[in-house]
Design a protein around this motif. Structure first.
Motif, PDB file in Angstrom:
ATOM      1  N   ARG A 197     -13.845  12.882  14.631  1.00  0.00           N
ATOM      2  CA  ARG A 197     -12.438  12.048  15.152  1.00  0.00           C
ATOM      3  C   ARG A 197     -11.376  12.545  15.995  1.00  0.00           C
ATOM      4  O   ARG A 197     -10.920  13.933  14.814  1.00  0.00           O
ATOM      5  CB  ARG A 197     -11.959  11.523  14.270  1.00  0.00           C
ATOM      6  CG  ARG A 197     -10.376  10.846  14.408  1.00  0.00           C
ATOM      7  CD  ARG A 197     -10.276   9.612  13.221  1.00  0.00           C
ATOM      8  NE  ARG A 197      -9.184   9.488  13.046  1.00  0.00           N
ATOM      9  CZ  ARG A 197      -8.026  10.236  12.202  1.00  0.00           C
ATOM     10  NH1 ARG A 197      -8.386  10.890  11.529  1.00  0.00           N
ATOM     11  NH2 ARG A 197      -7.310   9.684  12.158  1.00  0.00           N
ATOM     12  N   VAL A 198     -10.839  12.522  16.885  1.00  0.00           N
ATOM     13  CA  VAL A 198      -9.626  13.587  17.174  1.00  0.00           C
ATOM     14  C   VAL A 198      -8.135  12.244  17.514  1.00  0.00           C
ATOM     15  O   VAL A 198      -8.795  11.107  17.676  1.00  0.00           O
ATOM     16  CB  VAL A 198      -9.750  13.503  18.724  1.00  0.00           C
ATOM     17  CG1 VAL A 198      -8.657  14.388  19.907  1.00  0.00           C
ATOM     18  CG2 VAL A 198     -11.260  14.915  18.971  1.00  0.00           C
ATOM     19  N   GLU A 248     -12.895   1.340  15.539  1.00  0.00           N
ATOM     20  CA  GLU A 248     -13.316   2.095  16.613  1.00  0.00           C
ATOM     21  C   GLU A 248     -11.969   2.630  17.180  1.00  0.00           C
ATOM     22  O   GLU A 248     -11.410   3.167  18.380  1.00  0.00           O
ATOM     23  CB  GLU A 248     -13.347   1.814  17.576  1.00  0.00           C
ATOM     24  CG  GLU A 248     -14.590   1.245  17.015  1.00  0.00           C
ATOM     25  CD  GLU A 248     -14.439  -0.246  17.241  1.00  0.00           C
ATOM     26  OE1 GLU A 248     -14.109  -0.994  16.192  1.00  0.00           O
ATOM     27  OE2 GLU A 248     -13.098  -1.246  18.073  1.00  0.00           O
ATOM     28  N   GLU A 297     -17.807   3.329   7.178  1.00  0.00           N
ATOM     29  CA  GLU A 297     -16.565   4.057   8.240  1.00  0.00           C
ATOM     30  C   GLU A 297     -17.281   6.050   8.678  1.00  0.00           C
ATOM     31  O   GLU A 297     -16.683   6.953   8.007  1.00  0.00           O
ATOM     32  CB  GLU A 297     -15.141   4.864   7.644  1.00  0.00           C
ATOM     33  CG  GLU A 297     -14.243   3.630   7.149  1.00  0.00           C
ATOM     34  CD  GLU A 297     -13.239   3.660   6.529  1.00  0.00           C
ATOM     35  OE1 GLU A 297     -12.436   3.483   7.360  1.00  0.00           O
ATOM     36  OE2 GLU A 297     -13.239   3.363   5.422  1.00  0.00           O
ATOM     37  N   ALA A 323      -9.622   7.953  17.986  1.00  0.00           N
ATOM     38  CA  ALA A 323      -9.349   6.922  16.642  1.00  0.00           C
ATOM     39  C   ALA A 323     -10.491   6.370  16.291  1.00  0.00           C
ATOM     40  O   ALA A 323     -10.445   5.818  15.294  1.00  0.00           O
ATOM     41  CB  ALA A 323      -8.060   6.570  16.990  1.00  0.00           C
ATOM     42  N   ASN A 324     -11.477   7.273  16.666  1.00  0.00           N
ATOM     43  CA  ASN A 324     -12.590   5.952  16.284  1.00  0.00           C
ATOM     44  C   ASN A 324     -12.821   7.002  14.551  1.00  0.00           C
ATOM     45  O   ASN A 324     -13.479   8.696  14.544  1.00  0.00           O
ATOM     46  CB  ASN A 324     -14.005   6.684  16.955  1.00  0.00           C
ATOM     47  CG  ASN A 324     -15.172   6.059  17.282  1.00  0.00           C
ATOM     48  OD1 ASN A 324     -14.984   5.305  15.846  1.00  0.00           O
ATOM     49  ND2 ASN A 324     -15.963   5.224  17.474  1.00  0.00           N
ATOM     50  N   ARG A 325     -12.942   5.999  13.644  1.00  0.00           N
ATOM     51  CA  ARG A 325     -13.384   6.439  12.445  1.00  0.00           C
ATOM     52  C   ARG A 325     -14.826   6.381  12.026  1.00  0.00           C
ATOM     53  O   ARG A 325     -15.829   6.702  11.367  1.00  0.00           O
ATOM     54  CB  ARG A 325     -13.050   5.892  10.918  1.00  0.00           C
ATOM     55  CG  ARG A 325     -11.387   5.562  10.942  1.00  0.00           C
ATOM     56  CD  ARG A 325     -10.083   5.703   9.690  1.00  0.00           C
ATOM     57  NE  ARG A 325      -9.324   6.554   9.302  1.00  0.00           N
ATOM     58  CZ  ARG A 325      -8.209   6.811   9.527  1.00  0.00           C
ATOM     59  NH1 ARG A 325      -8.100   5.997  10.802  1.00  0.00           N
ATOM     60  NH2 ARG A 325      -7.491   7.329   9.338  1.00  0.00           N
ATOM     61  N   GLY A 326     -15.740   5.742  12.858  1.00  0.00           N
ATOM     62  CA  GLY A 326     -17.483   5.550  12.874  1.00  0.00           C
ATOM     63  C   GLY A 326     -17.468   6.666  13.560  1.00  0.00           C
ATOM     64  O   GLY A 326     -18.973   6.542  13.593  1.00  0.00           O
ATOM     65  N   ARG A 380       1.067  -1.281  -0.309  1.00  0.00           N
ATOM     66  CA  ARG A 380       0.194  -0.243  -0.253  1.00  0.00           C
ATOM     67  C   ARG A 380       1.022   1.281   0.184  1.00  0.00           C
ATOM     68  O   ARG A 380       2.515   1.043   0.390  1.00  0.00           O
ATOM     69  CB  ARG A 380      -1.343   0.340   1.204  1.00  0.00           C
ATOM     70  CG  ARG A 380      -1.362  -1.100   1.117  1.00  0.00           C
ATOM     71  CD  ARG A 380      -2.935  -1.400   0.628  1.00  0.00           C
ATOM     72  NE  ARG A 380      -3.698  -2.785   1.253  1.00  0.00           N
ATOM     73  CZ  ARG A 380      -4.851  -2.641   0.785  1.00  0.00           C
ATOM     74  NH1 ARG A 380      -5.497  -1.724   0.644  1.00  0.00           N
ATOM     75  NH2 ARG A 380      -5.468  -4.008   1.173  1.00  0.00           N
ATOM     76  N   GLY A 385     -11.760  -4.054   0.134  1.00  0.00           N
ATOM     77  CA  GLY A 385     -10.873  -4.740   1.036  1.00  0.00           C
ATOM     78  C   GLY A 385      -8.916  -4.290   0.254  1.00  0.00           C
ATOM     79  O   GLY A 385      -8.427  -3.538   0.805  1.00  0.00           O
ATOM     80  N   TYR A 435      -8.372  -1.749  -2.420  1.00  0.00           N
ATOM     81  CA  TYR A 435      -8.124  -0.922  -3.203  1.00  0.00           C
ATOM     82  C   TYR A 435      -7.387   0.086  -2.552  1.00  0.00           C
ATOM     83  O   TYR A 435      -6.848   1.447  -2.884  1.00  0.00           O
ATOM     84  CB  TYR A 435      -9.931  -0.665  -3.430  1.00  0.00           C
ATOM     85  CG  TYR A 435     -10.139  -1.294  -4.387  1.00  0.00           C
ATOM     86  CD1 TYR A 435     -11.559  -2.238  -3.704  1.00  0.00           C
ATOM     87  CD2 TYR A 435      -9.221  -1.974  -5.397  1.00  0.00           C
ATOM     88  CE1 TYR A 435     -11.925  -2.938  -4.437  1.00  0.00           C
ATOM     89  CE2 TYR A 435     -10.453  -3.067  -6.186  1.00  0.00           C
ATOM     90  CZ  TYR A 435     -11.044  -3.905  -5.442  1.00  0.00           C
ATOM     91  OH  TYR A 435     -12.001  -4.943  -6.205  1.00  0.00           O
ATOM     92  N   TYR A 436      -7.680   0.000  -1.129  1.00  0.00           N
ATOM     93  CA  TYR A 436      -7.149   1.317  -0.578  1.00  0.00           C
ATOM     94  C   TYR A 436      -5.357   1.719  -0.059  1.00  0.00           C
ATOM     95  O   TYR A 436      -5.096   0.410   0.354  1.00  0.00           O
ATOM     96  CB  TYR A 436      -7.886   1.859   1.275  1.00  0.00           C
ATOM     97  CG  TYR A 436      -7.191   2.418   2.261  1.00  0.00           C
ATOM     98  CD1 TYR A 436      -6.123   2.257   3.235  1.00  0.00           C
ATOM     99  CD2 TYR A 436      -7.358   4.006   2.390  1.00  0.00           C
ATOM    100  CE1 TYR A 436      -5.541   2.409   4.127  1.00  0.00           C
ATOM    101  CE2 TYR A 436      -6.800   4.401   3.016  1.00  0.00           C
ATOM    102  CZ  TYR A 436      -5.708   4.417   4.283  1.00  0.00           C
ATOM    103  OH  TYR A 436      -4.948   4.973   4.937  1.00  0.00           O
ATOM    104  N   VAL A 478     -10.670   3.652  -0.744  1.00  0.00           N
ATOM    105  CA  VAL A 478     -11.416   2.433  -0.486  1.00  0.00           C
ATOM    106  C   VAL A 478     -12.362   1.541  -1.206  1.00  0.00           C
ATOM    107  O   VAL A 478     -12.547   0.600  -1.869  1.00  0.00           O
ATOM    108  CB  VAL A 478     -12.352   2.051   1.281  1.00  0.00           C
ATOM    109  CG1 VAL A 478     -13.326   1.098   1.682  1.00  0.00           C
ATOM    110  CG2 VAL A 478     -11.609   2.916   2.205  1.00  0.00           C
TER     111      VAL A 478
END
Lengths: 408, 356
Positions: free
Chosen positions: B316-317, A102, B297, B309-312, A70, B155, B157-158, B193
């Motif tokens: 996000r901090v 998360e 996400e 660190a939470n992408r959901g 990557r 999966g 591609y990112y 992604v």
């Protein structure tokens, strides 16, 4: 440097023509006679050094499968010479199977710099490895353990050299059938293809040649290339490299290769047995020597090393690449996966020693077991560990010496 | 055909002092970019020295036919990567002949907010992550996807490489260099992604220039895809189903957040944003409800939540910020088709000026 190379690739594609699926992006939109062609190429090949000190750094890492590469880029304020001058970075580990959503941040530590053959100028490629925010290597980070082995004093003293022969197969996009093979059928049997020339024997030479120069430009220690026994299969060699460099150079050369096949519209496969049946597999033979092996009396040291390797055959095999059991059959210039054997000039053995080495009484050995999809950090450090750091019990040693008829 | 290329690449500075200025503005939909060029007598580096101009607003849905002139005020200059030399791109905004900003002119209000003394004192920084999707012309199906079908699931591609994983890199790379040449503060790029989807980041940019730079970067991108024969889409959910949407995550910090004790300022700012969630969402891009589902996400459009660190989450901090007690935060709600003038000024307004 790049525009002439890409021109020849583009010409190749033009002949293969419009039968290709429209899904493939035609950089080849650049194939048109229209003048607009030149403007995209001009931008891609733009030398920005007269306009800004800034450079582009492409950070490269290994993803969750252990074999997927990557990369993403960032702007750096001015040219750098050493990886320590580059900032750590991070990426979304949840998109590469390396972290949960998360708690997704995975940290990139820059480890090695190479010149970027695609962007030119002062732009660079950066090989990185991955850590948790707390500073622990993540499970798929194999470089960290290798670096530890290569920094142990005994190993440093032995100055381990590696020459790695990376084989790979080129596949047509969409059908995933080897390049040059008729879709729905097979080419004539193996024989004419090894180092062959001609439109009916050599498929994809432009990729191999472009890769050779790109690697030399980048600063990778590429030592040669050749067409392989199976049509559509190629090999290049990297080395001699000392210690951890071997891994960094192989991974960067794999990255450059896949960027080149991407531009050529062809798929790169590192599968060890891409086609079942009477077709060679793809390996990553690893040539290896230590200071003691290269000096007078080295042949004895080599034999002792082979003895050690014979006693750890299963450990090595399990770390030498996924799917290797389909390749190491005992046929097609391999040794069976369950058997450990060695011999001079013997390509059907696990370990081959060259005639020169035998004659001079010193030199190196070739471990023919690793598969083309092996992780060079793992293989190189394991070879060093088994032959320099590890000691078998005396009984085991004596038994193995007898089995292999090795007087040590 | 090489004669045409030669003509396009003529180096004008050899024979004349004159330069070409491409005036760029935003059209009636709030998302369509327009431009036309004019000759100027000599090189210019200060937008204030450029003449005002006008265009036919009735052809862009911005004025009636009987009173069609809309006036262009030059606001920011960038080097032209297509014409090179001393030629320039000029980002403008649109006014009535009476001097009033027309309704679709969002820059005017943003500039007012950014020149408010309390906001100016906080030196607001923005880093905007612009995602976009490349589509095959004529079929409007993503680049690299088989027409009439779908590629393998997300999966590989990112940040991926290879002809079966990365579609359209030449566009992205040409855009990177073109922006650096133009003087845009482009800080990075990556493959996204969803296959055929890419991202570039602009920043850190201060105040109003974040909007100017992002709009010109979008302009350069669409000019490049025009050359490549590919269509660029800023739709926030180009393909329904198990495919990521496209966003424009906006990273933000003020002077107080960047100094010691900044983490508390950040937490207070996030609280205020939480109280104005609906107002922000309605200004964060058309069609965002198709994208903010709580999957892929994103956080659900009706919920406001934040996390480290939470992408959901909505906000996000980063772990670095938490660790050092100062830094910045990321608003993940804006859609890829958001107007950066609106989003950047609204975040500044809510966190610096607004009292709950």
């Amino acid at each position: 440097m790049t525009s002439k190379l890409w021109n020849s690739l583009l010409l190749n594609q033009r002949k293969k023509g419009t039968s290709r699926s429209s899904a493939r992006f035609r950089v080849l939109a650049l194939q048109s006679e229209s003048s607009t062609v030149n403007r995209l190429k001009d931008l891609l090949n733009l030398d920005i050094t007269p306009y800004t000190d800034k450079i582009i750094a492409e950070y490269i890492w290994i993803g969750g499968s252990g074999i997927d590469l990557r990369s993403k880029s960032r702007t750096i304020s001015k040219p750098v010479k050493h990886p320590s001058e580059l900032p750590k970075w991070n990426y979304d580990g949840s998109s590469t199977g390396q972290a949960p959503g998360e708690d997704s941040e995975v940290i990139l530590y820059p480890q090695a710099i190479f010149k970027d053959p695609f962007r030119g100028g002062n732009n660079i490629l950066v090989i990185c490895d991955s850590y948790t925010p707390a500073g622990e290597p993540i499970p798929t980070n194999k470089r960290h353990g290798a670096a530890e082995i290569f920094s142990s004093q005994k190993v440093i003293n032995e100055v381990p050299w590696y020459g790695i022969e990376q084989e790979y197969t080129l596949l047509q996009t969409n059908v995933k059938w080897p390049l040059g093979w008729p879709v729905g059928g097979y080419p004539g049997p193996q024989g004419p293809y090894y180092c062959g020339a001609g439109a009916d024997k050599s498929f994809g030479r432009d990729i191999s040649d472009a890769h050779y120069k790109a690697c030399l430009y980048a600063g990778i220690n590429i030592s040669g290339t050749n067409g392989e026994v199976m049509p559509g299969q190629w090999e290049y060699q990297v080395g001699p490299s000392v210690g951890i460099e071997a891994g960094d150079h192989i991974w960067c050369s794999r990255y450059i290769l896949e960027r080149i096949t991407e531009q050529a519209g062809v798929v790169l496969s590192l599968d060890p047995k891409p086609i079942e049946g009477d077709w060679n597999g793809a390996g990553c033979h690893t040539n290896y020597s230590t200071k003691s092996m290269r000096e007078d009396g080295g042949f004895e040291v080599i034999k002792k090393a082979i003895l050690n390797l014979s006693l750890r055959h299963e450990e090595h095999i399990s770390a030498y690449g996924e799917g290797n059991e389909r390749r190491l059959t005992g046929k097609h210039e391999t040794a069976s996966i369950d058997t450990f054997s060695w011999g001079v000039a013997n390509r059907g053995c696990s370990i081959r020693v060259g005639r020169d080495t035998e004659k001079n009484g010193k030199g190196y050995l070739e471990d023919r077991r690793p598969a083309s999809n092996m992780d060079p950090y793992v293989v190189t450090s394991l070879l060093a560990e088994t032959t320099i750091l590890w000691e078998p019990t005396l009984e085991a040693e004596a038994l193995a010496a007898q089995k292999l008829s090795l007087k040590v | 055909m090489s004669l045409l290329a030669d003509l396009q690449n003529i180096n004008l500075s050899v024979s004349t002092e004159k330069i070409i200025a491409e005036y760029i503005w935003i059209g009636g939909s709030g998302n369509d970019l327009r431009s036309k060029a004019r000759t100027l007598s000599g090189p210019v580096t200060d937008p204030a020295k450029l003449p005002k101009w006008n265009y036919d607003g009735s052809s862009t849905g911005q004025a009636p036919g009987e009173d069609s002139e809309v006036i262009l005020y030059p606001q920011a200059i960038f080097k032209d990567p297509f014409r090179r030399g001393d030629n320039i791109l000029v980002m403008c905004d649109a006014y009535t002949p009476g001097g009033e900003p027309i309704p679709t002119n969002k820059r005017f209000n943003a500039a007012k907010i950014f020149s408010h003394p309390e906001v100016a004192a906080e030196v607001p920084w923005y880093g905007i992550e612009q995602e976009y999707t490349l589509l095959q012309k004529d079929v409007s199906w993503p680049l690299g996807w088989p027409v009439g079908g779908f590629p393998g699931p997300q999966g590989p591609y990112y940040c991926g490489i290879g002809a079966d994983k990365a579609f359209g890199r030449d566009i992205v790379d040409a855009h990177y260099k073109a922006c650096l040449y133009a003087g845009i503060n482009i800080s990075g790029i990556n493959g996204e992604v969803m296959p055929g989807q890419w991202e570039f980041q602009v920043g850190p940019a201060v105040g109003i220039s974040a909007g100017d730079e992002l709009w010109v970067a979008r302009y350069i991108l669409e000019r490049i895809t025009e050359i490549a024969g590919v269509v660029v889409s800023f739709d926030p959910k180009p393909i329904k189903g198990d495919w990521n949407g496209a966003g424009a995550h906006t990273n933000y910090s003020t002077k107080s957040m960047r100094n010691t004790g900044g983490y508390d300022v950040i937490k207070k700012a996030i609280e205020k944003l939480g109280l104005r969630h609906k107002e922000h969402i309605s200004a964060y891009g058309e069609g965002n409800e198709r994208r903010l589902t709580g999957r892929h996400e994103t956080a659900d459009i009706n919920t406001f939540c934040w996390g480290v660190a939470n992408r959901g989450a909505s906000i996000r901090v980063g772990r670095d910020t938490e660790k050092e007690g100062k830094g910045y935060f990321e608003d993940r709600r804006p859609a890829s088709n958001m107007d950066p003038y609106v989003v950047t000024s609204m975040i500044a307004e809510t966190t610096i000026l607004w009292k709950p």
